[in-house]
Write an enzyme that holds these catalytic residues in place. Structure first.
Site, short mmCIF file in Angstrom:
data_model
loop_
_atom_site.label_atom_id
_atom_site.label_comp_id
_atom_site.label_asym_id
_atom_site.label_seq_id
_atom_site.Cartn_x
_atom_site.Cartn_y
_atom_site.Cartn_z
NE ARG A 156 -66.34 74.45 99.21
CZ ARG A 156 -65.96 75.64 98.24
NH1 ARG A 156 -65.16 74.84 97.29
NH2 ARG A 156 -66.38 76.72 98.36
CE LYS A 180 -69.94 74.67 98.77
NZ LYS A 180 -70.49 75.45 99.83
CG HIS A 256 -65.42 72.58 107.59
ND1 HIS A 256 -65.36 72.83 106.11
CD2 HIS A 256 -66.11 73.66 108.06
CE1 HIS A 256 -65.94 74.04 106.02
NE2 HIS A 256 -66.42 74.51 107.14
NE ARG A 259 -63.49 74.92 103.06
CZ ARG A 259 -63.23 75.69 101.71
NH1 ARG A 259 -61.98 75.23 100.96
NH2 ARG A 259 -63.90 76.57 101.26
CG HIS A 282 -64.75 81.26 100.27
ND1 HIS A 282 -63.98 81.63 101.66
CD2 HIS A 282 -64.90 79.94 100.77
CE1 HIS A 282 -64.19 80.70 102.53
NE2 HIS A 282 -64.64 79.80 102.02
CE1 TYR A 291 -60.75 80.47 108.42
CE2 TYR A 291 -61.60 81.47 106.47
CZ TYR A 291 -61.20 80.37 107.31
OH TYR A 291 -61.73 79.12 106.98
#
Length: 317
Positions: A156, A180, A256, A259, A282, A291
């Site tokens: 990110r 995150k 982004h 990415r 993720h 995807y």
């Protein structure tokens, strides 16, 4: 002539205007949607006032068959729900036939991405500019390092600009990223990313020494900002300017999008979805499943290329 059902539609619209204060555009939208429903039901020999759930479900299915988007179908359903709730409240019906109807599922929009050639042109432009020894070379080399790391890891943009300077001390092909929830993940680096990172580190140290910086910044990409590191908005702006110089459409390119390109290109070349999930950071595989279209294209290509029946069909052509 208008039948009794349409009289109730007019009463419904009057109520929405007088009691709910609905705007003219909203009233017009309701009238149009209910008129369309009325026409559909009339064609089935069903009165608007007497329609059951199966009739309304058939109407929604007809909209889907005509190519209406899920958002448009949802709008028609909302109009129907308001109308039949009105009929129920007025005692004109003993039930609400829309109560068991499910809203149409909205498909998740496919992310913007870049082709391999486009990424190559962007990196080539950044490399050419980074080799220019004119003043400002460190900033140009920084852009190349940012791009190499972004495309090599798919991290990110917030993770990228907040990388600590201590990553320069790592002598290996892997990079530890704090994502995150402070979760850490290990991602591999490409040879070109490793080489660019080392070159950038040497030039950054040389400039700090020449400027006699009293205390080295803790950030890999330091900047004169409140946080002390390169703002992601500045990187995004500079990336679009680089895209223009590379002859690419700037509106289609962002950190982004890079990415997404990382993930799409890996999957297109045989990577496992679970592996890409780990690399992207993720927590849920469902997020990575945007995807899936890339996997489907690759699987179709594999079948067409390697399945015996497909080969036989090609020979017969």
């Amino acid at each position: 002539m208008k039948d009794l059902g349409w009289v109730h539609v007019e009463a419904f619209l009057e109520m929405m205007s007088a009691e709910r204060g609905a705007a003219a555009n909203t009233l017009s939208s309701y009238e149009h949607d209910l008129d369309d429903l009325h026409s559909f039901l009339s064609g089935r020999g069903v009165r608007l006032l007497e329609a059951v759930s199966a009739d309304l479900s058939a109407y929604l299915s007809s909209l889907a068959g005509q190519g209406f988007k899920p958002s448009s179908q949802a709008r028609r359903l909302a109009a129907m729900r308001q109308f039949y709730k009105f009929l129920y409240a007025e005692g004109l019906r003993t039930d609400d036939p829309t109560g068991v109807l499910d809203a149409p599922k909205k498909g998740r929009a496919l992310p913007k991405t870049m082709g391999v050639d486009e990424v190559g042109r962007l990196l080539e432009q950044a490399e050419t500019e980074a080799q220019d020894p004119a003043p400002g070379q460190l900033q140009r080399l920084r852009m190349l390092a940012l791009l190499e790391l972004l495309y090599a890891t798919g991290m990110r943009v917030s993770e990228l600009v907040t990388l600590p300077v201590r990553v320069l001390d790592q002598d290996g092909r892997f990079l530890m990223i704090r994502g995150k929830g402070n979760k850490e993940r290990l991602v591999p680096l490409s040879q070109s990313a490793i080489a660019t990172l080392k070159l950038y580190g040497r030039m950054l140290a040389a400039e700090n020494a020449a400027a006699k910086v009293p205390q080295e910044s803790p950030w890999l990409f330091p900047a004169a900002s409140k946080e002390g590191y390169l703002p992601r908005q500045v990187f995004a702006r500079d990336l679009k300017n680089l895209a223009i110089r590379a002859g690419l459409t700037p509106s289609m390119i962002s950190p982004h999008v890079m990415r997404h390109a990382f993930a799409s290109h890996l999957l297109a070349n045989g990577a496992d979805l679970r592996v890409v999930q780990e690399l992207l950071g993720h927590s849920d595989i469902s997020t990575t499943q945007i995807y899936t279209h890339v996997l489907e294209e690759r699987l179709q290509q594999l079948v067409q290329t390697h399945h015996p029946l497909a080969k036989q069909a090609k020979k017969q052509e």
